[in-house]
Structures are given as structure tokens and as C-alpha cells.
Design a protein around this motif. Structure first.
Motif, PDB file in Angstrom:
ATOM      1  N   ASN A  32      -2.854   1.630  -4.319  1.00  0.00           N
ATOM      2  CA  ASN A  32      -4.483   2.206  -2.902  1.00  0.00           C
ATOM      3  C   ASN A  32      -3.816   1.558  -1.663  1.00  0.00           C
ATOM      4  OD1 ASN A  32      -7.018   2.881  -1.453  1.00  0.00           O
ATOM      5  ND2 ASN A  32      -7.685   3.508  -3.913  1.00  0.00           N
ATOM      6  N   PRO A  33      -4.156   2.182  -0.600  1.00  0.00           N
ATOM      7  CA  PRO A  33      -4.176   1.610   0.987  1.00  0.00           C
ATOM      8  C   PRO A  33      -5.513   1.080   1.573  1.00  0.00           C
ATOM      9  CG  PRO A  33      -4.024   3.254   1.575  1.00  0.00           C
ATOM     10  CD  PRO A  33      -3.945   3.292  -0.402  1.00  0.00           C
TER      11      PRO A  33
ATOM     12  N   PRO B  53       0.667  -1.548  -0.726  1.00  0.00           N
ATOM     13  CA  PRO B  53      -0.371  -0.171  -0.411  1.00  0.00           C
ATOM     14  C   PRO B  53       0.963   1.682   0.078  1.00  0.00           C
ATOM     15  CG  PRO B  53      -0.900  -1.269   1.438  1.00  0.00           C
ATOM     16  CD  PRO B  53       0.208  -1.973   1.214  1.00  0.00           C
ATOM     17  N   ASP B  54       0.479   2.271  -0.399  1.00  0.00           N
ATOM     18  CA  ASP B  54       1.460   3.530  -0.698  1.00  0.00           C
ATOM     19  C   ASP B  54       2.721   3.481  -1.366  1.00  0.00           C
ATOM     20  OD1 ASP B  54      -0.855   5.521   0.039  1.00  0.00           O
ATOM     21  OD2 ASP B  54      -0.491   4.647   2.295  1.00  0.00           O
ATOM     22  N   GLU B  55       2.690   1.776  -1.919  1.00  0.00           N
ATOM     23  CA  GLU B  55       3.640   2.006  -2.894  1.00  0.00           C
ATOM     24  C   GLU B  55       3.643   2.483  -4.565  1.00  0.00           C
ATOM     25  OE1 GLU B  55       7.227  -1.792  -4.061  1.00  0.00           O
ATOM     26  OE2 GLU B  55       6.023  -1.742  -3.054  1.00  0.00           O
ATOM     27  N   GLN B  56       5.060   3.303  -4.880  1.00  0.00           N
ATOM     28  CA  GLN B  56       4.994   3.698  -6.302  1.00  0.00           C
ATOM     29  C   GLN B  56       5.065   2.975  -7.248  1.00  0.00           C
ATOM     30  OE1 GLN B  56       7.396   6.874  -6.946  1.00  0.00           O
ATOM     31  NE2 GLN B  56       5.908   7.584  -9.081  1.00  0.00           N
TER      32      GLN B  56
ATOM     33  N   PHE C   1       0.204   5.242  -7.601  1.00  0.00           N
ATOM     34  CA  PHE C   1       0.983   4.299  -5.885  1.00  0.00           C
ATOM     35  C   PHE C   1      -0.643   3.581  -5.482  1.00  0.00           C
ATOM     36  CE2 PHE C   1       2.891   8.913  -5.729  1.00  0.00           C
ATOM     37  CZ  PHE C   1       3.604   8.655  -5.152  1.00  0.00           C
TER      38      PHE C   1
END
Length: 129
Positions: free
Chosen positions: A76-77, A31-34, A74
């Protein structure tokens, strides 16, 4: 990152969407990783950047990724998306298997009994019998 089947009848952008969703659902992409930029991925996979852009747009529409202007895309968490997508996939696979079982002559009653037996072994799901 992954390979695409250029000889498949399935469009390349759909293969890319499926592979990215698989990576997200299996938490290979956190999550939130590009995610890789359109240019980087297009170069890596040697496919048209417009194809990557189309796949990213579809992933964003489905809620798997989000874009930040000037920064990129990115993961999505939101974990509910992962669960809903997994449930959808399992249902589709089950439907195919049930149709095959019925085609092979397994009576519906027998399939229902099998489900009830497995539900009892598992612990009952949401029911508390």
C-alpha cells in the motif's frame, strides 16, 4: 527474503506479519510493489500456505498491503500507515523503558526533566517555545 524462528512462542503468522511490516516500513518493499505470492512464499519458507494467507489477510486489514483480484497482493502506497505504525512501536518501547527506569528507582521528576532537556535539544517538536 527473511527467516522465521520456528522455536519461538510467537505464532508463525505473527512473525511473518512483523517481518513484512518491517520490510515495508524500511522501504525494502516499495509502494505498489508486488509481494511474493502465497504459494511462492510458502515454498520458500517451507510453511503451510494457509499460514501465509492468514498473515496477508492481517496485513491487508492493517492497511499495509492491498489485493487485486487475479493479480496478487501489493504494498500500500499510503505513507501515513508507516508513520502511525512507527509511532505506535516507539510508544510501546518507551513505555517498557520508562517502567524499567521507575522499577530501578529513577524518580518520575528526573525522567520528566530528561524529556524536557531532550526536547530542548531537538528543537521543540510542535511547540514553539
Amino acid at each position: 527474503m527473511f527467516e522465521l524462528d520456528m522455536r519461538s512462542r510467537k505464532p508463525i503468522y505473527e512473525q511473518l506479519v512483523d517481518k513484512m511490516k518491517e520490510l515495508i516500513m524500511n522501504e525494502m518493499l516499495k509502494p505498489d510493489e508486488q509481494v511474493p505470492s502465497v504459494r511462492t512464499l510458502a515454498t520458500e519458507l517451507t510453511i503451510n500456505p494457509n499460514t501465509i494467507q492468514k498473515a496477508y489477510r492481517e496485513l491487508e486489514n492493517q492497511g499495509f498491503i492491498y489485493s487485486v483480484k487475479g493479480k496478487g497482493s501489493f504494498v500500500n502506497p499510503n505513507h501515513k500507515i508507516k508513520d502511525l505504525e512507527k509511532i505506535k512501536t516507539v510508544k510501546q518501547e518507551l513505555e517498557k523503558l520508562i517502567l524499567e527506569a521507575l522499577f530501578l528507582g529513577i524518580p518520575p521528576d528526573e525522567l520528566i526533566q530528561l524529556i524536557q532537556k531532550l526536547d530542548g535539544v531537538k528543537g521543540g517538536g510542535e511547540r514553539n517555545d
